[in-house]
Design a protein around this motif. Structure first.
Motif, mmCIF file in Angstrom:
data_model
loop_
_atom_site.group_PDB
_atom_site.id
_atom_site.type_symbol
_atom_site.label_atom_id
_atom_site.label_comp_id
_atom_site.label_asym_id
_atom_site.label_seq_id
_atom_site.Cartn_x
_atom_site.Cartn_y
_atom_site.Cartn_z
ATOM 1 N N ALA A 103 -20.798 1.683 12.939
ATOM 2 C CA ALA A 103 -21.263 1.337 11.586
ATOM 3 C C ALA A 103 -20.143 1.429 10.563
ATOM 4 O O ALA A 103 -20.093 0.636 9.621
ATOM 5 C CB ALA A 103 -22.430 2.241 11.195
ATOM 6 N N ILE A 104 -19.225 2.369 10.751
ATOM 7 C CA ILE A 104 -18.122 2.544 9.800
ATOM 8 C C ILE A 104 -17.241 1.297 9.698
ATOM 9 O O ILE A 104 -16.598 1.053 8.693
ATOM 10 C CB ILE A 104 -17.284 3.789 10.149
ATOM 11 N N TYR A 105 -17.255 0.463 10.757
ATOM 12 C CA TYR A 105 -16.475 -0.781 10.760
ATOM 13 C C TYR A 105 -17.358 -1.993 10.473
ATOM 14 O O TYR A 105 -16.928 -3.127 10.658
ATOM 15 C CB TYR A 105 -15.770 -0.969 12.106
ATOM 16 N N GLY A 106 -18.597 -1.754 10.054
ATOM 17 C CA GLY A 106 -19.520 -2.843 9.745
ATOM 18 C C GLY A 106 -20.297 -3.351 10.941
ATOM 19 O O GLY A 106 -20.934 -4.395 10.867
ATOM 20 N N GLY A 107 -20.258 -2.612 12.044
ATOM 21 C CA GLY A 107 -20.946 -3.025 13.260
ATOM 22 C C GLY A 107 -22.395 -2.589 13.303
ATOM 23 O O GLY A 107 -22.914 -1.982 12.360
ATOM 24 N N GLN A 108 -23.024 -2.848 14.429
ATOM 25 C CA GLN A 108 -24.432 -2.524 14.642
ATOM 26 C C GLN A 108 -24.644 -1.112 15.189
ATOM 27 O O GLN A 108 -25.770 -0.697 15.404
ATOM 28 C CB GLN A 108 -25.049 -3.539 15.609
ATOM 29 N N ASN A 109 -23.549 -0.398 15.441
ATOM 30 C CA ASN A 109 -23.600 0.973 15.958
ATOM 31 C C ASN A 109 -24.222 1.041 17.349
ATOM 32 O O ASN A 109 -24.862 2.025 17.711
ATOM 33 C CB ASN A 109 -24.321 1.911 14.995
#
Length: 97
Positions: free
Chosen positions: A61-67
């Motif tokens: 999530a910190i990189y804008g992903g879906q985690n």
């Protein structure tokens, strides 16, 4: 450093390699697939029975992903390979513990 490709699957659009630097060994998996894999199995005899710690996931999530991933957890490889969550369109890096 030493890099060794240990898995390529064209249909799944996955490439996996080992990178050794000094005493550290990293397993780097890259997926160009538009779908994630809940448990992607990499058949290889290059890992042995060992613990691998997830140290990076580009889908965090910190990189804008879906985690979607392994949550920084420890994954156990077997003499026949290793299985872990592989997010879509992402890189996962595991360090041998």
């Amino acid at each position: 450093s030493h890099i060794e490709t240990i898995h390529v699957h064209n249909a799944n659009r996955i490439i996996v390699f080992l990178r050794t630097e000094g005493i550290d060994t990293f397993l780097v998996a890259a997926s160009l697939n538009n779908q994630s894999f809940a448990s992607y199995w990499i058949p290889t005899d290059r890992l042995g029975a060992a613990n691998w710690q997830e140290v990076f996931s580009s889908d965090a999530a910190i990189y804008g992903g879906q985690n979607i991933g392994n949550g920084g957890g420890t994954i156990r490889s077997e003499p026949s390979g290793i299985g872990f969550v592989m997010p879509a369109n992402a890189f996962v890096v595991l360090r041998k513990a």
